[in-house]
Design an enzyme around this catalytic site. Sequence first.
Site, PDB file in Angstrom:
ATOM      1  N   PRO A  64      56.296 -13.531  37.625  1.00  0.00           N
ATOM      2  CA  PRO A  64      55.824 -13.285  38.994  1.00  0.00           C
ATOM      3  C   PRO A  64      56.768 -12.340  39.743  1.00  0.00           C
ATOM      4  O   PRO A  64      57.841 -11.989  39.239  1.00  0.00           O
ATOM      5  CB  PRO A  64      55.857 -14.676  39.628  1.00  0.00           C
ATOM      6  N   LYS A 120      67.280   2.267  29.303  1.00  0.00           N
ATOM      7  CA  LYS A 120      65.928   2.195  29.871  1.00  0.00           C
ATOM      8  C   LYS A 120      65.916   1.372  31.157  1.00  0.00           C
ATOM      9  O   LYS A 120      65.357   1.784  32.163  1.00  0.00           O
ATOM     10  CB  LYS A 120      64.962   1.569  28.867  1.00  0.00           C
ATOM     11  N   ASN A 121      66.531   0.197  31.100  1.00  0.00           N
ATOM     12  CA  ASN A 121      66.443  -0.702  32.252  1.00  0.00           C
ATOM     13  C   ASN A 121      67.243  -0.207  33.451  1.00  0.00           C
ATOM     14  O   ASN A 121      67.091  -0.729  34.555  1.00  0.00           O
ATOM     15  CB  ASN A 121      66.892  -2.118  31.866  1.00  0.00           C
ATOM     16  N   CYS A 142      55.300  -5.984  29.292  1.00  0.00           N
ATOM     17  CA  CYS A 142      55.356  -6.980  28.217  1.00  0.00           C
ATOM     18  C   CYS A 142      54.852  -8.332  28.700  1.00  0.00           C
ATOM     19  O   CYS A 142      55.232  -8.793  29.767  1.00  0.00           O
ATOM     20  CB  CYS A 142      56.789  -7.159  27.730  1.00  0.00           C
ATOM     21  N   VAL A 145      65.633 -17.752  30.074  1.00  0.00           N
ATOM     22  CA  VAL A 145      65.291 -16.736  31.084  1.00  0.00           C
ATOM     23  C   VAL A 145      63.770 -16.580  31.237  1.00  0.00           C
ATOM     24  O   VAL A 145      63.255 -16.553  32.355  1.00  0.00           O
ATOM     25  CB  VAL A 145      65.965 -15.382  30.763  1.00  0.00           C
ATOM     26  N   ARG A 183      57.936   2.209  23.980  1.00  0.00           N
ATOM     27  CA  ARG A 183      58.171   2.135  25.427  1.00  0.00           C
ATOM     28  C   ARG A 183      59.663   2.109  25.734  1.00  0.00           C
ATOM     29  O   ARG A 183      60.072   2.529  26.814  1.00  0.00           O
ATOM     30  CB  ARG A 183      57.567   0.837  25.991  1.00  0.00           C
ATOM     31  N   ASP A 193      57.405 -13.089  43.118  1.00  0.00           N
ATOM     32  CA  ASP A 193      57.591 -13.819  44.378  1.00  0.00           C
ATOM     33  C   ASP A 193      58.984 -13.598  44.995  1.00  0.00           C
ATOM     34  O   ASP A 193      59.115 -13.521  46.219  1.00  0.00           O
ATOM     35  CB  ASP A 193      57.329 -15.318  44.173  1.00  0.00           C
ATOM     36  N   LEU A 194      60.010 -13.480  44.159  1.00  0.00           N
ATOM     37  CA  LEU A 194      61.363 -13.314  44.707  1.00  0.00           C
ATOM     38  C   LEU A 194      61.527 -11.944  45.372  1.00  0.00           C
ATOM     39  O   LEU A 194      62.211 -11.809  46.386  1.00  0.00           O
ATOM     40  CB  LEU A 194      62.422 -13.501  43.607  1.00  0.00           C
ATOM     41  N   ASP A 254      66.941 -10.165  25.952  1.00  0.00           N
ATOM     42  CA  ASP A 254      66.352  -9.045  25.211  1.00  0.00           C
ATOM     43  C   ASP A 254      66.880  -8.938  23.777  1.00  0.00           C
ATOM     44  O   ASP A 254      66.323  -8.193  22.970  1.00  0.00           O
ATOM     45  CB  ASP A 254      66.603  -7.715  25.951  1.00  0.00           C
ATOM     46  N   ARG A 307      55.777  -3.214  34.094  1.00  0.00           N
ATOM     47  CA  ARG A 307      56.223  -4.063  35.178  1.00  0.00           C
ATOM     48  C   ARG A 307      57.174  -3.323  36.128  1.00  0.00           C
ATOM     49  O   ARG A 307      57.160  -3.542  37.331  1.00  0.00           O
ATOM     50  CB  ARG A 307      56.929  -5.275  34.571  1.00  0.00           C
TER      51      ARG A 307
END
Length: 421
Positions: free
Chosen positions: A123, A22-23, A117, A330, A400, A125-126, A308, A93
């Site tokens: 965030p 998935k990722n 999730c 993390v 998902r 921001d990176l 995960d 996300r």
Amino acid sequence: MAKFLVQKSEPLYGEVHVSGAKNSVLPLMAAAILPGEKCRIREVPRLLDVTVMEDILKSLGGEIDFQPDGTLDIDMSQMNTTKVEYELASKMRASFMVMGPLLAKTGHAKVYMPGGCTIGARPVDLHLKGFEALGAEVIVRENYVEAHAGPDGMIGASIYLDFPSVGATENIMMAAVLADGVTYIENAAEEPEIVDLANFLNKMGASIKGAGTDTIKIEGVKSLKGTAHTVIPDRIETGTFMLAAAITRGEMMIKNIVPDHVRAIAAKLRECGVVVELTDEGLYVNGGMNQLVATDIKTLPYPGFPTDIQSPFMAFLTTVEGASTVIETVFENRFMHVAELNRMGANIRTQGNRAMIQGGKQLEGARVLATDLRAGAAMVLAGLVATGTTEISKIYHVERGYEDFVEKFRSLGANILRIED
Ligand code: UD1
């Protein structure tokens, strides 16, 4: 709303085939925006998140053909907008992963803030710092982000990530492939999904070196072409089945795996006394051979122990005699499953990012929530060894991210049903 009903089961036994990751597939799909020609991705899992990404690409003007054998064709040559609407972006996300490719390809992107999730603040921001370093002007409003490339498009730059974020590394890599000049991403994430994405982009004609290490060098190229690629197997699904064998003291042959990708999980399970052996057929896992002992885990960016798998591993540790500690480094809020496991009779205390588990108590069936995708899998694992029935709500989280979840577990002897409430 659908639910899982899980009943105490015999030790799981049999063979299971792991799906495409998935990722990996979500950023690969986003990357198909870049060439302006048709791309083919093979071994794509049928998941809600994949459907959301399909819908996002279609909303941009893309043509998608998803065949029953898992072959996904994406043609973005007729793309007619660079804006992703709130209804789609808020669903997960990973929708934010289209930002980099859109910027690189067209010089503009507007994406509403990502959902997904609720594990910590999460965030972006990176990602944004990276786009700015590449010369883009970034505007952040309450619920959307808009970015414009400079007049000459994206410009190569050196970018240091304060944390090796997977998503930021991927997004910046995609934003930089068509840039003018060379980009370095330092303190980059080293996850296998980064390497998979770099391989896909290089097949399109990009020039990316060092993916899988902490420094990635991207030499900008003028254009990219359509290509075909097979997605890597899902290491988190692999880990989930390893834990399913361990928690039920079962015996499993897990097929379609990359042993290196699950090294940390295998090492920790072996420490507990679970047999994990690589064979010609796949990964053999046996949780019933030895008296199991407790261990401690600490989540870290790859190649460290994956966040995960933290919740499935914690569910397992509640069944092992003795004390163990789990440290989450993390995500800052990834212990929501603790309350659910305690509802089932587990003895877990938390202090900040540390969970102390007193294992060996018999879990009892209860009504619990899948508080996030992986926590949902953890609750199923706990339900398999708990007395009575465990009723798990909010299972859309699980759907998902796991393909054929119920079917695969049932084929191994798990007593699990999906019901519509
Ligand atoms: C990806 C995975 C997810 C996994 C996670 C960590 C996908 C689709 N999802 O998520 O399953 O749990 O990697 O292995 O691939 N952070 C910032 N600013 C940013 C980006 C991230 O502070 O701009 C922080 C996050 O809040 C978090 C940490 O960095 O605490 C790790 O996040 P990241 O590696 O970006 O995870 P994702 O890419 O969202």
